[in-house]
Design a protein around this motif. Structure first.
Motif, PDB file in Angstrom:
ATOM      1  N   ASP A 197       0.856  -1.182   0.000  1.00 46.35           N
ATOM      2  CA  ASP A 197       0.000   0.000   0.000  1.00 46.35           C
ATOM      3  C   ASP A 197       0.897   1.238   0.000  1.00 46.35           C
ATOM      4  O   ASP A 197       1.554   1.546   0.994  1.00 46.35           O
ATOM      5  CB  ASP A 197      -0.909   0.000   1.233  1.00 46.35           C
ATOM      6  CG  ASP A 197      -1.847   1.207   1.264  1.00 46.35           C
ATOM      7  OD1 ASP A 197      -1.866   1.977   0.278  1.00 46.35           O
ATOM      8  OD2 ASP A 197      -2.548   1.378   2.284  1.00 46.35           O
TER       9      ASP A 197
ATOM     10  N   LYS B  73      -0.059   4.181  -0.083  1.00 44.87           N
ATOM     11  CA  LYS B  73      -0.755   5.257   0.640  1.00 44.87           C
ATOM     12  C   LYS B  73      -0.840   6.533  -0.198  1.00 44.87           C
ATOM     13  O   LYS B  73      -0.544   7.642   0.268  1.00 44.87           O
ATOM     14  CB  LYS B  73      -0.060   5.538   1.988  1.00 44.87           C
ATOM     15  CG  LYS B  73      -0.022   4.321   2.904  1.00 44.87           C
ATOM     16  CD  LYS B  73       0.523   4.667   4.279  1.00 44.87           C
ATOM     17  CE  LYS B  73       0.641   3.446   5.168  1.00 44.87           C
ATOM     18  NZ  LYS B  73      -0.634   2.730   5.353  1.00 44.87           N
TER      19      LYS B  73
ATOM     20  N   ASN C  95      -6.263   8.843   0.280  1.00 44.72           N
ATOM     21  CA  ASN C  95      -6.921   8.929   1.577  1.00 44.72           C
ATOM     22  C   ASN C  95      -8.381   9.311   1.338  1.00 44.72           C
ATOM     23  O   ASN C  95      -8.663  10.448   0.929  1.00 44.72           O
ATOM     24  CB  ASN C  95      -6.240   9.985   2.452  1.00 44.72           C
ATOM     25  CG  ASN C  95      -6.899  10.136   3.816  1.00 44.72           C
ATOM     26  OD1 ASN C  95      -7.881   9.457   4.122  1.00 44.72           O
ATOM     27  ND2 ASN C  95      -6.384  11.034   4.634  1.00 44.72           N
TER      28      ASN C  95
ATOM     29  N   PRO D 228       6.077   4.255   0.980  1.00 46.14           N
ATOM     30  CA  PRO D 228       4.700   4.720   1.142  1.00 46.14           C
ATOM     31  C   PRO D 228       4.623   6.227   1.344  1.00 46.14           C
ATOM     32  O   PRO D 228       5.473   6.836   1.989  1.00 46.14           O
ATOM     33  CB  PRO D 228       4.215   3.975   2.397  1.00 46.14           C
ATOM     34  CG  PRO D 228       5.093   2.753   2.471  1.00 46.14           C
ATOM     35  CD  PRO D 228       6.435   3.203   1.961  1.00 46.14           C
ATOM     36  N   ASP D 229       3.603   6.822   0.745  1.00 49.05           N
ATOM     37  CA  ASP D 229       3.269   8.238   0.902  1.00 49.05           C
ATOM     38  C   ASP D 229       4.329   9.174   0.324  1.00 49.05           C
ATOM     39  O   ASP D 229       4.439  10.320   0.729  1.00 49.05           O
ATOM     40  CB  ASP D 229       3.005   8.581   2.373  1.00 49.05           C
ATOM     41  CG  ASP D 229       2.155   9.834   2.522  1.00 49.05           C
ATOM     42  OD1 ASP D 229       1.397  10.150   1.592  1.00 49.05           O
ATOM     43  OD2 ASP D 229       2.274  10.511   3.564  1.00 49.05           O
TER      44      ASP D 229
END
Length: 445
Positions: free
Chosen positions: A106, A108, A111, A282-283
């Protein structure tokens, strides 16, 4: 049609026309935002951009076309237009990938809570940030820009061999730009927060950081021309390294537009410097499990390791030319041709603080702001750029500096790196470079 329907229609249309080698990329994005000035909403904007682009290989001859209309007629015409181009183009030697299992990670990038953010939320944050900006410092003379917004997007990559991968992402942003003054001297300070964690969107903190970035440069004066040690602050080091990313692309090397021709396996920088491409963080905005040509990405590609050039970055075409496996660094917009890019460019953290770097020489300049990039060339490596920052003497800040120019060459600069700090900036960026200490840089006062 929605994005998936449009992509599926193009795939079917390509097969109907007897094409067995083609790929496509489709995107659909929406941006909404506001601007605030002196307690009033001065601008609201909602914009949407979507399109699908196809690359056809007919007897190895490429054809490209795109459409921003998702009707059957427009998409069918797009396929025919690309086919028509293949009658006049030169052959292109590449092989499209087949589907492969992607890692269950994931990244990310989405959201769902951000989709609830509306103009009312933007107005509340924007007005609070505008007020905080005016109150952040008594030297604030004007706040010409306060902006709040969010972007939501979908992208889809597919080809005639069965690759079909869709991605959703969204991000919110909030920031201010203000003018501070001391007499006739004025400086601009700006600071933005972006990302998916809106708890970090603190208007008071954002305004105070923007004010600090302006006021720290007030009362600046030039330095005498000479040779100085400099520290590229972690706000600007990503800009410098980002300007010079293309020499690491295999297609630039093959075209002779990179100074790194013939340098693979050789030392090209200080041994304390490494540059990695890390696609699975992630992110991070540059993270991806698959590139724009359908090639799965790697968690890490060591481009430069302890000063030694270990790898170039490849897309499908450049890897075929060199007879190597593509590295998953192909990029493409729906309206353009395939190119190459880092996923996330990462310079690993060092062990010293910024303050320790600044204390390593009796005369040192902390560079906090760059003035344009017209004097920089990724081909030659030349750097001639205006800088602003703080002059340090014996590890202590003396005064702000401006009206000075840094003159060097990127490929020489790499060898002069003598320190790397232990901290990145907090910007939401795909380029992460700490503060970098560089010795013997020519500064024109």
């Amino acid at each position: 049609m929605d994005l998936e329907q449009a992509a599926q229609f193009v795939l079917e249309e390509g097969k109907r026309y007897g094409l067995d080698t083609f790929d496509l990329i489709a995107t659909d994005s929406e941006d909404i935002g506001i601007e605030v000035f002196k307690g009033r909403i001065t601008s609201t904007e909602t914009s949407r951009s979507r399109g699908v682009g196809i690359r056809v290989l007919n007897h190895s001859r490429p054809g490209y076309s795109y459409s921003e209309r998702f009707s059957k007629e427009a998409l069918s015409q797009m396929v025919r237009d690309a086919m028509d181009q293949t009658e006049i183009t030169d052959t292109l030697d590449l092989e499209l990938p087949s589907p492969k299992d992607l890692p269950n990670i994931d990244l990310k990038h989405y959201n769902p809570e951000l989709e609830k953010l509306d103009f009312a939320w933007m107005r509340e944050i924007g007005l609070a940030l505008d007020e905080a900006s005016w109150n952040s410092d008594k030297r604030v003379e004007n706040v010409p820009h306060v902006g709040v917004g969010k972007t939501s997007s979908q992208s889809l990559i597919a080809n005639s061999k069965g690759v079909f991968v869709k991605k959703e992402s969204n991000v919110a942003y909030c920031g201010t730009g203000l003018v501070v003054a001391n007499g006739d001297i004025k400086k601009m300070g700006s600071y933005y927060r972006s990302g998916r964690d809106i708890s970090l969107f603190d208007p008071k903190y954002i305004a105070e950081e923007a004010a600090h970035r302006g006021t720290e440069l007030l009362d600046a004066r030039p330095l005498a021309s000479g040779v100085y040690s400099i520290v590229l602050g972690n706000r600007v080091s990503p800009q410098i390294f980002g300007m010079f990313s293309s020499p690491y692309f295999a297609d630039s090397v093959q075209k002779g537009s990179s100074r790194l021709v013939g340098k693979l396996g050789k030392e090209i920088s200080s041994p304390i410097l490494s540059i990695h491409c890390e696609a699975h963080i992630p992110d991070y905005p540059g993270s991806r499990l698959i590139d724009a040509e359908g090639i799965p990405t790697s968690a890490e590609t060591k481009v430069l390791e302890k000063g030694v050039l270990r790898s170039f970055l490849y897309n499908l075409e450049s890897s075929k030319k060199d007879g190597v496996v593509p590295t998953g660094h192909g990029v493409r917009s729906y309206s353009g041709r395939a190119g190459t890019s880092f996923s996330n460019m990462i310079v690993p953290l060092g062990e010293r603080s910024k303050e320790e770097l600044l204390s390593s020489d009796s005369h040192c300049i902390l560079i906090q702001k760059l003035e344009g990039g017209a004097g920089c060339s990724a081909v030659s490596g030349e750097i001639s750029i205006g800088i602003q920052g703080i002059y340090y003497k014996n590890g202590k800040p003396e005064h702000a500096v401006d009206r000075i120019t840094m003159n060097t060459n990127y490929f020489d600069l790499l060898h002069k790196i003598s320190g790397i700090s232990n901290e990145y900036s907090d910007s939401y960026s795909s380029i992460k470079v700490p503060d970098v200490l560089i010795s013997e840089i020519h500064i024109a006062g």
